[in-house]
Design an enzyme around this catalytic site. Sequence first.
Site, PDB file in Angstrom:
ATOM      1  N   GLU A 318      -1.758   0.564   3.599  1.00  0.00           N
ATOM      2  CA  GLU A 318      -3.081   0.018   3.263  1.00  0.00           C
ATOM      3  C   GLU A 318      -4.242   0.804   3.863  1.00  0.00           C
ATOM      4  O   GLU A 318      -5.151   0.236   4.465  1.00  0.00           O
ATOM      5  CB  GLU A 318      -3.148  -1.459   3.680  1.00  0.00           C
ATOM      6  N   ASN A 360       2.209   2.960   1.272  1.00  0.00           N
ATOM      7  CA  ASN A 360       2.338   1.609   0.720  1.00  0.00           C
ATOM      8  C   ASN A 360       0.973   0.932   0.666  1.00  0.00           C
ATOM      9  O   ASN A 360       0.217   0.975   1.647  1.00  0.00           O
ATOM     10  CB  ASN A 360       3.289   0.819   1.647  1.00  0.00           C
ATOM     11  N   HIS A 397       1.101  -7.737  -5.236  1.00  0.00           N
ATOM     12  CA  HIS A 397       0.735  -9.139  -4.977  1.00  0.00           C
ATOM     13  C   HIS A 397      -0.250  -9.554  -6.073  1.00  0.00           C
ATOM     14  O   HIS A 397      -1.381  -9.053  -6.110  1.00  0.00           O
ATOM     15  CB  HIS A 397       0.037  -9.285  -3.623  1.00  0.00           C
ATOM     16  N   GLU A 433       6.430  -5.387  -2.430  1.00  0.00           N
ATOM     17  CA  GLU A 433       6.070  -6.692  -1.846  1.00  0.00           C
ATOM     18  C   GLU A 433       5.720  -7.699  -2.931  1.00  0.00           C
ATOM     19  O   GLU A 433       4.769  -8.477  -2.794  1.00  0.00           O
ATOM     20  CB  GLU A 433       4.880  -6.542  -0.898  1.00  0.00           C
ATOM     21  N   ASP A 435       4.896 -10.574  -5.276  1.00  0.00           N
ATOM     22  CA  ASP A 435       4.846 -12.028  -5.419  1.00  0.00           C
ATOM     23  C   ASP A 435       3.750 -12.375  -6.410  1.00  0.00           C
ATOM     24  O   ASP A 435       2.897 -11.552  -6.740  1.00  0.00           O
ATOM     25  CB  ASP A 435       4.686 -12.782  -4.089  1.00  0.00           C
TER      26      ASP A 435
END
Length: 583
Positions: A318, A360, A397, A433, A435
Amino acid sequence: MTSSTPKNRLKNLGRLLPATALCLWALPANAANLISNGTFDTAKDPWWGNASSTADPPADQTIAVEDGKLCVTMTSAGSNPWDEILGYSGIALVKDTYYKISFSASADVERTIKFKTGLGSAPYSDYFVQTVSLTTTPQDFTVTYRSVRDDPMAQFQFQIGKTPGKVCFDNIAIEDVPAPVDEPYTTPSLTGKPLSAFPKVVMMGTAVDTPIFLSNPRHNQIVANEFNMITPANSMKMNLIQPVQGMFDYADTDALRAWATSKNLEFRGHPLVWHTQAPDWIKGTEFTRDEMIQFMYAHIDALMGHYQGLPYWDVVNEALDDSGNGFRSTFWHDRIGDDFIDLAFARARAADPNTKLFYNDYNIEQAGNPKGDSAFNFVKALKDRGVPIDGVGLQAHYFVTPDGGTSGVPSMDAIRANMARYAEIGVEVHITECDFRLGKPLDQAKTDMQSKFYSELLQICIDAPNCSHFTVWGLSDLDSWVPSTFTEYDYAHLYDSALMPKPAYQAMTQVFAKYNPDGTLIGGSPSGGSPPSGGSQAGGESKDSGCAIAPAGPARKTGSLAVLLGALGLSTLARRASKRRRS
Ligand code: XIL
């Protein structure tokens, strides 16, 4: 989230488990209650309380034995659960011992409290073992917990702040019990095949957080049988693994990795260089560029040395600005300068020449999106100047808003296009990741959108020759990071809070049902499959009823993308490109 203070550490680690996760255990004949006064027939000692005087408003409580129970009355409950604590010291937890904790509890109004273990000095393990829902009628609760540390000063605590009123406890006992025995597993997949059964199509991963790992054998059983890889959700973050400069606390991650190895699961290193969940010591403004570089190198060397041989590492997490305009302003970037990522990757390559190194980030999945384009251009520039980067982690996400709005639903075409341009520059992508959180309240339309999102994104990863891994960020709504991070959202995961699979899980199994375990499409070309990108500990063996999958045959056809990738020396990607064309 960025502090190593005890409270914040608790907050970071705390995954809250409702009473539905209770497990029953057979006691060994010689089990001994480790608590000397849990019946409260006359005295409350040696139980103690703590009311925070710094809370806003300050908390206050009285503790007394009433009718043979230990009752706490909060005259002022503070603003956080940890503002009021009822605890018991001196249990002397033993590393790798399993404990059964039982108690009876009630309250004057319906409410939740948190059961936890912990101790007072670093490296310390504070784990929210379970959230417990109380009613006015006393109920019996049983909790299991494995200690990963020798902990002579351990405390056994209930956090009871925030809600005023009275809670009462009785018959509290802690006993050491045998390790749980793995029970036979039957997949809930309507196709009869778990998500893990297609490692040659895509390797499925999930994040695992330490507290649920240590206290919920059913969670672990599902992870071991439905997935091929795990990522530690928190335990490798710098505030937990290097809480004090030069002091590394590997206990949680060691336990997770040993378990993963025993279950034939890959293990992803996450993350090495990140500005969030960093310890206070490294944020000191007095540090020079050279000192910060040395801190970064020491952290990379220590973790990659200790965990030598992991297949993948998220080296930098990030680091790009959400606007799409260059770097995010962080203590790493601002004190080292624009080259901190180049330096981190070079150091990581030197620390482990065989692992795959990833950048990432979130909201970089789509081509045409400002941050997606900025990440692609940045990674391309890294490659062009010879920085040793192997892949990009697309966190993925996404969400539907509380009113059902789709501003948080990505364009699948834009994700396809993004994966394709990374393939062209010889860079792998992993979904790292994933979701899909749903704005409250839950309804059928949102549930349907969730199934569509997960299954479409899985298909895109399957179709992309350079996407071998699809990781979801947590198994279930039981241990979700979402409600505490995005307060208007919940229900983000493939399993619900009772650890039952949702439609989104079944939708993903339906996507896999189109494939043979060797990676070919059912009814498609009969040619053999090819393995996903390297490092697989789990590849080649299905977790479906113990059936072994036949070893992959050699690639027989070569497509144009495969030729291109092969020419670039990217044999793994070339094999996958070849496989896709066959399918
Ligand atoms: C999250 C964890 O799941 C939470 O438990 C924690 O409180 C905050 O961090 N991007 C990342 C992950 O790279 O490490 C984050 O994990 C989620 C966002």
